[in-house]
Design a protein around this motif. Sequence first.
Motif, PDB file in Angstrom:
ATOM      1  N   ASP A 242     -54.740   9.246  29.698  1.00 14.00           N
ATOM      2  CA  ASP A 242     -53.278   9.110  29.781  1.00 14.00           C
ATOM      3  C   ASP A 242     -52.856   9.006  31.243  1.00 14.00           C
ATOM      4  N   ARG A 243     -52.107   7.938  31.568  1.00 16.06           N
ATOM      5  CA  ARG A 243     -51.688   7.726  32.945  1.00 16.06           C
ATOM      6  C   ARG A 243     -50.191   7.931  33.132  1.00 16.06           C
ATOM      7  N   LEU A 244     -49.454   8.023  32.050  1.00 14.42           N
ATOM      8  CA  LEU A 244     -48.001   8.204  32.162  1.00 14.42           C
ATOM      9  C   LEU A 244     -47.558   9.629  31.842  1.00 14.42           C
ATOM     10  N   GLY A 245     -48.231  10.268  30.904  1.00 18.08           N
ATOM     11  CA  GLY A 245     -47.834  11.620  30.512  1.00 18.08           C
ATOM     12  C   GLY A 245     -46.839  11.647  29.376  1.00 18.08           C
ATOM     13  N   LEU A 246     -46.701  10.511  28.670  1.00 10.29           N
ATOM     14  CA  LEU A 246     -45.772  10.461  27.532  1.00 10.29           C
ATOM     15  C   LEU A 246     -46.386  11.074  26.279  1.00 10.29           C
ATOM     16  N   ALA A 291     -40.455  13.888  33.837  1.00  8.67           N
ATOM     17  CA  ALA A 291     -40.561  12.736  34.729  1.00  8.67           C
ATOM     18  C   ALA A 291     -41.033  11.483  34.011  1.00  8.67           C
ATOM     19  N   ALA A 292     -42.017  11.615  33.122  1.00  2.04           N
ATOM     20  CA  ALA A 292     -42.562  10.452  32.426  1.00  2.04           C
ATOM     21  C   ALA A 292     -41.505   9.807  31.533  1.00  2.04           C
ATOM     22  N   LYS A 293     -40.727  10.614  30.824  1.00  4.71           N
ATOM     23  CA  LYS A 293     -39.674  10.076  29.962  1.00  4.71           C
ATOM     24  C   LYS A 293     -38.571   9.433  30.792  1.00  4.71           C
ATOM     25  N   SER A 296     -39.839   6.109  31.828  1.00  4.54           N
ATOM     26  CA  SER A 296     -39.843   5.203  30.687  1.00  4.54           C
ATOM     27  C   SER A 296     -38.428   4.702  30.391  1.00  4.54           C
ATOM     28  N   ASP A 297     -37.442   5.590  30.453  1.00  3.40           N
ATOM     29  CA  ASP A 297     -36.056   5.186  30.206  1.00  3.40           C
ATOM     30  C   ASP A 297     -35.573   4.202  31.271  1.00  3.40           C
ATOM     31  N   ARG A 298     -35.907   4.470  32.541  1.00  2.00           N
ATOM     32  CA  ARG A 298     -35.504   3.571  33.623  1.00  2.00           C
ATOM     33  C   ARG A 298     -36.160   2.203  33.459  1.00  2.00           C
ATOM     34  N   LEU A 299     -37.440   2.199  33.032  1.00  2.00           N
ATOM     35  CA  LEU A 299     -38.140   0.955  32.824  1.00  2.00           C
ATOM     36  C   LEU A 299     -37.515   0.161  31.695  1.00  2.00           C
ATOM     37  N   ASP A 301     -34.411   0.348  30.672  1.00  2.00           N
ATOM     38  CA  ASP A 301     -33.101  -0.131  31.136  1.00  2.00           C
ATOM     39  C   ASP A 301     -33.263  -1.368  32.013  1.00  2.00           C
ATOM     40  N   ALA A 302     -34.301  -1.358  32.874  1.00  2.00           N
ATOM     41  CA  ALA A 302     -34.532  -2.504  33.764  1.00  2.00           C
ATOM     42  C   ALA A 302     -34.896  -3.746  32.959  1.00  2.00           C
ATOM     43  N   LEU A 303     -35.705  -3.562  31.911  1.00  2.00           N
ATOM     44  CA  LEU A 303     -36.093  -4.692  31.067  1.00  2.00           C
ATOM     45  C   LEU A 303     -34.883  -5.279  30.326  1.00  2.00           C
ATOM     46  N   LYS A 304     -34.007  -4.374  29.891  1.00  2.00           N
ATOM     47  CA  LYS A 304     -32.797  -4.835  29.188  1.00  2.00           C
ATOM     48  C   LYS A 304     -31.901  -5.652  30.113  1.00  2.00           C
ATOM     49  N   GLU A 305     -31.787  -5.182  31.385  1.00  2.00           N
ATOM     50  CA  GLU A 305     -30.963  -5.902  32.341  1.00  2.00           C
ATOM     51  C   GLU A 305     -31.519  -7.279  32.642  1.00  2.00           C
ATOM     52  N   ASN A 306     -32.865  -7.379  32.746  1.00  2.00           N
ATOM     53  CA  ASN A 306     -33.496  -8.672  33.018  1.00  2.00           C
ATOM     54  C   ASN A 306     -33.298  -9.659  31.879  1.00  2.00           C
ATOM     55  N   LYS A 307     -33.280  -9.109  30.643  1.00  2.00           N
ATOM     56  CA  LYS A 307     -33.046 -10.004  29.504  1.00  2.00           C
ATOM     57  C   LYS A 307     -31.623 -10.564  29.513  1.00  2.00           C
TER      58      LYS A 307
END
Length: 307
Positions: A242-246, A291-293, A296-299, A301-307
């Motif tokens: 596990d590299r993210l900790g989710l 921190a991991a969550k 993940s939430d920030r990531l 949100d960033a993907l949604k903005e790019n779409k």
Amino acid sequence: MGKVRVSELIEHFDLKLVSGEKGIEREIVTSDISRPGLEMAGFFTYYPAERMQLLGKTELSFFGALSKEDRLERTAKLCSDETPCIVVSRGLDIPQELIDAAHASNVPLLSSSLKTTRLSGLVTNYLETRLAPMTSVHGVLVDVYGVGVLLTGDSGVGKSETALELVKRGHRLVADDSVEIRQAGENELVGNAPELIQHLLEIRGLGIINVMTLFGAGAVRNYKKVSLIIHLEFWNPEKMYDRLGLEEDHTQMVDTPLPRLTLPVRPGRNLAVIVEVASMNFRLKKMGVHAAKQFSDRLNDALKENK
């Protein structure tokens, strides 16, 4: 399940043995304590004979008002073959009928100077601890930033060496090699070292060292609540770690699930520092900071903005 003999109770609470000395090796099998008020009145239908019987001022005052025949009958029934012991509190005078009945049936009759309620609470806590479900685990238990961390893993993986480094960094050792873990309450496990190896640490090539002698009394603890399991294993290049900790893994111990982390071990990794960070991160999660969550939430949100 642990066992408690009456002789251990006598020694721990400094009780006075009045009668029934032949039965002091009787076993106490339950932490429940009975105050036989109804039994003193003659109602023995639901008499919990397997419990320790505690007599206070109220019970003995009522008993003193009974007739001679009733006192003989009640004490004979009170001192059954199952009864582990009878304790009289407040240092009260013990009726001769009770002394004779305890002697005849070999039921230990004990006396304490403590008040009834105080004695009941102390004995109950003691018995609950001693009789709690218990298991023995091969590992090392350390107190890191107030978090009880149980280090597990194969022999030779570096558990004791990691514990030694943690002690040098100001943390405290609870147990090495063998950890006795008891169910102290609902979802609460408490670990300690067997008396024989208390405060000792085994380092391959160095031998056995006494941590308290070397580092002082502040470097050890006699017991600690177990909050986190960190499993050490030799690095497996074919395994995905596990590299993210989710992902949160749990292990069932006695009757309680505990969070479990797996740390791969290979040359160059500072395990003591990683265990410290894992303990601090565990505390942050308990406080609601994950921190991991958050990442993940920030990531997302960033993907949604790019779409």
